[in-house]
Design a protein around this motif. Structure first.
Motif, PDB file in Angstrom:
ATOM      1  N   LEU A  39       0.842  -1.211   0.000  1.00 43.29           N
ATOM      2  CA  LEU A  39       0.000   0.000   0.000  1.00 43.29           C
ATOM      3  C   LEU A  39       0.877   1.262   0.000  1.00 43.29           C
ATOM      4  O   LEU A  39       0.548   2.256  -0.648  1.00 43.29           O
ATOM      5  CB  LEU A  39      -0.924  -0.006   1.223  1.00 43.29           C
ATOM      6  CG  LEU A  39      -1.999  -1.094   1.230  1.00 43.29           C
ATOM      7  CD1 LEU A  39      -2.696  -1.164   2.572  1.00 43.29           C
ATOM      8  CD2 LEU A  39      -3.011  -0.849   0.120  1.00 43.29           C
ATOM      9  N   MET A  40       1.987   1.200   0.713  1.00 45.16           N
ATOM     10  CA  MET A  40       2.862   2.381   0.772  1.00 45.16           C
ATOM     11  C   MET A  40       3.538   2.637  -0.579  1.00 45.16           C
ATOM     12  O   MET A  40       3.799   3.785  -0.950  1.00 45.16           O
ATOM     13  CB  MET A  40       3.912   2.222   1.871  1.00 45.16           C
ATOM     14  CG  MET A  40       3.321   2.266   3.272  1.00 45.16           C
ATOM     15  SD  MET A  40       4.565   2.068   4.561  1.00 45.16           S
ATOM     16  CE  MET A  40       5.205   3.738   4.684  1.00 45.16           C
ATOM     17  N   ALA A  41       3.805   1.555  -1.315  1.00 42.88           N
ATOM     18  CA  ALA A  41       4.491   1.699  -2.611  1.00 42.88           C
ATOM     19  C   ALA A  41       3.725   2.646  -3.530  1.00 42.88           C
ATOM     20  O   ALA A  41       4.307   3.399  -4.316  1.00 42.88           O
ATOM     21  CB  ALA A  41       4.647   0.332  -3.270  1.00 42.88           C
ATOM     22  N   TYR A  42       2.416   2.606  -3.400  1.00 43.73           N
ATOM     23  CA  TYR A  42       1.538   3.434  -4.229  1.00 43.73           C
ATOM     24  C   TYR A  42       1.875   4.923  -4.070  1.00 43.73           C
ATOM     25  O   TYR A  42       1.989   5.672  -5.044  1.00 43.73           O
ATOM     26  CB  TYR A  42       0.104   3.128  -3.773  1.00 43.73           C
ATOM     27  CG  TYR A  42      -0.982   3.837  -4.496  1.00 43.73           C
ATOM     28  CD1 TYR A  42      -1.348   3.465  -5.772  1.00 43.73           C
ATOM     29  CD2 TYR A  42      -1.667   4.881  -3.885  1.00 43.73           C
ATOM     30  CE1 TYR A  42      -2.373   4.105  -6.433  1.00 43.73           C
ATOM     31  CE2 TYR A  42      -2.696   5.528  -4.528  1.00 43.73           C
ATOM     32  CZ  TYR A  42      -3.041   5.138  -5.808  1.00 43.73           C
ATOM     33  OH  TYR A  42      -4.049   5.774  -6.448  1.00 43.73           O
ATOM     34  N   GLU A  43       2.075   5.344  -2.820  1.00 42.01           N
ATOM     35  CA  GLU A  43       2.334   6.757  -2.546  1.00 42.01           C
ATOM     36  C   GLU A  43       3.813   7.111  -2.745  1.00 42.01           C
ATOM     37  O   GLU A  43       4.157   8.195  -3.212  1.00 42.01           O
ATOM     38  CB  GLU A  43       1.902   7.067  -1.104  1.00 42.01           C
ATOM     39  CG  GLU A  43       1.737   8.531  -0.778  1.00 42.01           C
ATOM     40  CD  GLU A  43       0.755   9.235  -1.708  1.00 42.01           C
ATOM     41  OE1 GLU A  43      -0.244   8.628  -2.123  1.00 42.01           O
ATOM     42  OE2 GLU A  43       1.031  10.412  -2.027  1.00 42.01           O
ATOM     43  N   VAL A  44       4.681   6.163  -2.407  1.00 43.85           N
ATOM     44  CA  VAL A  44       6.128   6.412  -2.508  1.00 43.85           C
ATOM     45  C   VAL A  44       6.539   6.651  -3.969  1.00 43.85           C
ATOM     46  O   VAL A  44       7.512   7.340  -4.249  1.00 43.85           O
ATOM     47  CB  VAL A  44       6.895   5.201  -1.898  1.00 43.85           C
ATOM     48  CG1 VAL A  44       8.376   5.285  -2.176  1.00 43.85           C
ATOM     49  CG2 VAL A  44       6.641   5.121  -0.390  1.00 43.85           C
ATOM     50  N   THR A  45       5.767   6.076  -4.896  1.00 44.23           N
ATOM     51  CA  THR A  45       6.120   6.187  -6.314  1.00 44.23           C
ATOM     52  C   THR A  45       5.315   7.282  -7.027  1.00 44.23           C
ATOM     53  O   THR A  45       5.314   7.348  -8.256  1.00 44.23           O
ATOM     54  CB  THR A  45       5.875   4.847  -7.027  1.00 44.23           C
ATOM     55  OG1 THR A  45       4.531   4.434  -6.753  1.00 44.23           O
ATOM     56  CG2 THR A  45       6.823   3.779  -6.552  1.00 44.23           C
ATOM     57  N   ARG A  46       4.643   8.118  -6.255  1.00 40.58           N
ATOM     58  CA  ARG A  46       3.767   9.145  -6.841  1.00 40.58           C
ATOM     59  C   ARG A  46       4.503  10.065  -7.828  1.00 40.58           C
ATOM     60  O   ARG A  46       3.921  10.555  -8.791  1.00 40.58           O
ATOM     61  CB  ARG A  46       3.162   9.990  -5.717  1.00 40.58           C
ATOM     62  CG  ARG A  46       2.274  11.107  -6.181  1.00 40.58           C
ATOM     63  CD  ARG A  46       1.578  11.779  -5.042  1.00 40.58           C
ATOM     64  NE  ARG A  46       0.453  11.012  -4.540  1.00 40.58           N
ATOM     65  CZ  ARG A  46      -0.720  10.927  -5.169  1.00 40.58           C
ATOM     66  NH1 ARG A  46      -0.914  11.546  -6.306  1.00 40.58           N
ATOM     67  NH2 ARG A  46      -1.696  10.230  -4.656  1.00 40.58           N
ATOM     68  N   ASP A  47       5.822  10.282  -7.616  1.00 45.33           N
ATOM     69  CA  ASP A  47       6.550  11.232  -8.467  1.00 45.33           C
ATOM     70  C   ASP A  47       7.307  10.550  -9.614  1.00 45.33           C
ATOM     71  O   ASP A  47       8.139  11.179 -10.272  1.00 45.33           O
ATOM     72  CB  ASP A  47       7.513  12.077  -7.614  1.00 45.33           C
ATOM     73  CG  ASP A  47       8.566  11.218  -6.929  1.00 45.33           C
ATOM     74  OD1 ASP A  47       8.452   9.966  -6.978  1.00 45.33           O
ATOM     75  OD2 ASP A  47       9.510  11.780  -6.351  1.00 45.33           O
ATOM     76  N   LEU A  48       7.021   9.290  -9.883  1.00 42.11           N
ATOM     77  CA  LEU A  48       7.724   8.635 -11.004  1.00 42.11           C
ATOM     78  C   LEU A  48       7.356   9.317 -12.319  1.00 42.11           C
ATOM     79  O   LEU A  48       6.173   9.583 -12.573  1.00 42.11           O
ATOM     80  CB  LEU A  48       7.351   7.156 -11.095  1.00 42.11           C
ATOM     81  CG  LEU A  48       7.964   6.207 -10.071  1.00 42.11           C
ATOM     82  CD1 LEU A  48       7.576   4.764 -10.409  1.00 42.11           C
ATOM     83  CD2 LEU A  48       9.464   6.340 -10.022  1.00 42.11           C
ATOM     84  N   PRO A  49       8.330   9.590 -13.152  1.00 38.29           N
ATOM     85  CA  PRO A  49       8.031  10.278 -14.407  1.00 38.29           C
ATOM     86  C   PRO A  49       7.294   9.386 -15.411  1.00 38.29           C
ATOM     87  O   PRO A  49       7.503   8.180 -15.460  1.00 38.29           O
ATOM     88  CB  PRO A  49       9.413  10.660 -14.951  1.00 38.29           C
ATOM     89  CG  PRO A  49      10.366   9.767 -14.264  1.00 38.29           C
ATOM     90  CD  PRO A  49       9.758   9.345 -12.962  1.00 38.29           C
ATOM     91  N   LEU A  50       6.441  10.033 -16.202  1.00 38.34           N
ATOM     92  CA  LEU A  50       5.681   9.330 -17.241  1.00 38.34           C
ATOM     93  C   LEU A  50       6.117   9.819 -18.614  1.00 38.34           C
ATOM     94  O   LEU A  50       6.655  10.926 -18.741  1.00 38.34           O
ATOM     95  CB  LEU A  50       4.187   9.618 -17.063  1.00 38.34           C
ATOM     96  CG  LEU A  50       3.528   9.040 -15.809  1.00 38.34           C
ATOM     97  CD1 LEU A  50       2.131   9.630 -15.610  1.00 38.34           C
ATOM     98  CD2 LEU A  50       3.444   7.521 -15.911  1.00 38.34           C
TER      99      LEU A  50
END
Ligand code: PRP
Ligand code: URA
Length: 209
Positions: A39-50
């Motif tokens: 569940l935390m991975a979802y928020e931790v990766t919020r800034d991954l570039p697209l």
């Protein structure tokens, strides 16, 4: 505090409460650690570039977004950090995994390093250091210092329960490192265990006590 993220999601809070209960079995504890990490991975990766690509749906050609190929490395601190790896990998199957062996000397409370194996290209990756517990912050800070000495500069730190003292220490030593915690506890006891905390995360994960 800037760069510090304490999660308030109800599912995360619920599962952390179950982990704290002393009757929770090793099997349940291990499952909960893994689920909260996912569940935390979802928020931790919020800034991954697209990046935008062109695809063909059964109906039409469309421009849509996918991850821009940014490479990740999960770096659990042994032992207890291992419990968070599978959950994170469920959402980030492309991540490589390195291992940092550190334990906290029970007398001095100083972190002692005993093992390190990182992906060869760790310096080109965004790294996520994993450890369920941050008490004094000594282990987390030492792990980050150690990674920086190896030329790794893109580092996030993710833990389940952090003591206020640990958050302050890691933030003071490494203000550039974002800290993600599922819960913040205010106190440490005389043995530098988090209060109320959940006890020894390594022992509860692996059934060693
Ligand atoms: C625990 C925990 C952290 C450290 C936190 O590991 O998993 O690594 O203590 O304490 P600190 O913030 O005061 O440094 P421990 O040293 O018990 O090793 P283990 O995972 O092998 O049991
Ligand atoms: N390590 C743990 O596993 N728990 C604590 O409360 C402190 C350090």
């Amino acid at each position: 505090m800037e760069n510090v993220f304490i999660f308030d999601h109800p599912l995360i809070q619920h599962k952390i409460s179950l982990m704290r209960v002393k009757q929770t079995t090793t099997k349940e504890f291990r499952e909960l650690v893994s689920e909260v990490a996912m569940l935390m991975a979802y928020e931790v990766t919020r800034d991954l570039p697209l990046e935008e690509i062109e695809i063909e749906t059964p109906v039409a050609v469309a421009r849509t977004k996918v991850l821009a190929g940014k490479k990740l490395a999960l770096l659990p601190i042994l032992r207890a950090g291992l419990g968070m790896v599978d959950g994170m990998l469920q959402l980030l199957p492309m991540a490589k995994v390195g291992h940092i062996g550190l334990y906290r000397d029970p007398e001095t409370l100083e972190p002692v390093e005993y093992y390190c194996k990182l992906p060869e290209d760790a310096r080109e990756r965004d790294t996520i250091v994993l450890d369920p517990m941050m008490a004094t912050g000594g282990s987390a800070s030492a792990a980050v210092t150690f990674l920086k000495q190896k030329g790794i500069c893109n580092i996030k730190f993710v833990c389940l329960i952090a003591a206020t003292e640990g958050i302050e220490r890691l933030h003071r030593d490494h203000p550039d490192v974002p800290i993600f915690c599922a819960a913040e506890d205010k106190k440490l006891n005389d043995h530098a265990y988090i209060v109320p905390g959940l006890g020894d995360a390594g022992d509860r994960l692996f059934g060693t006590k």
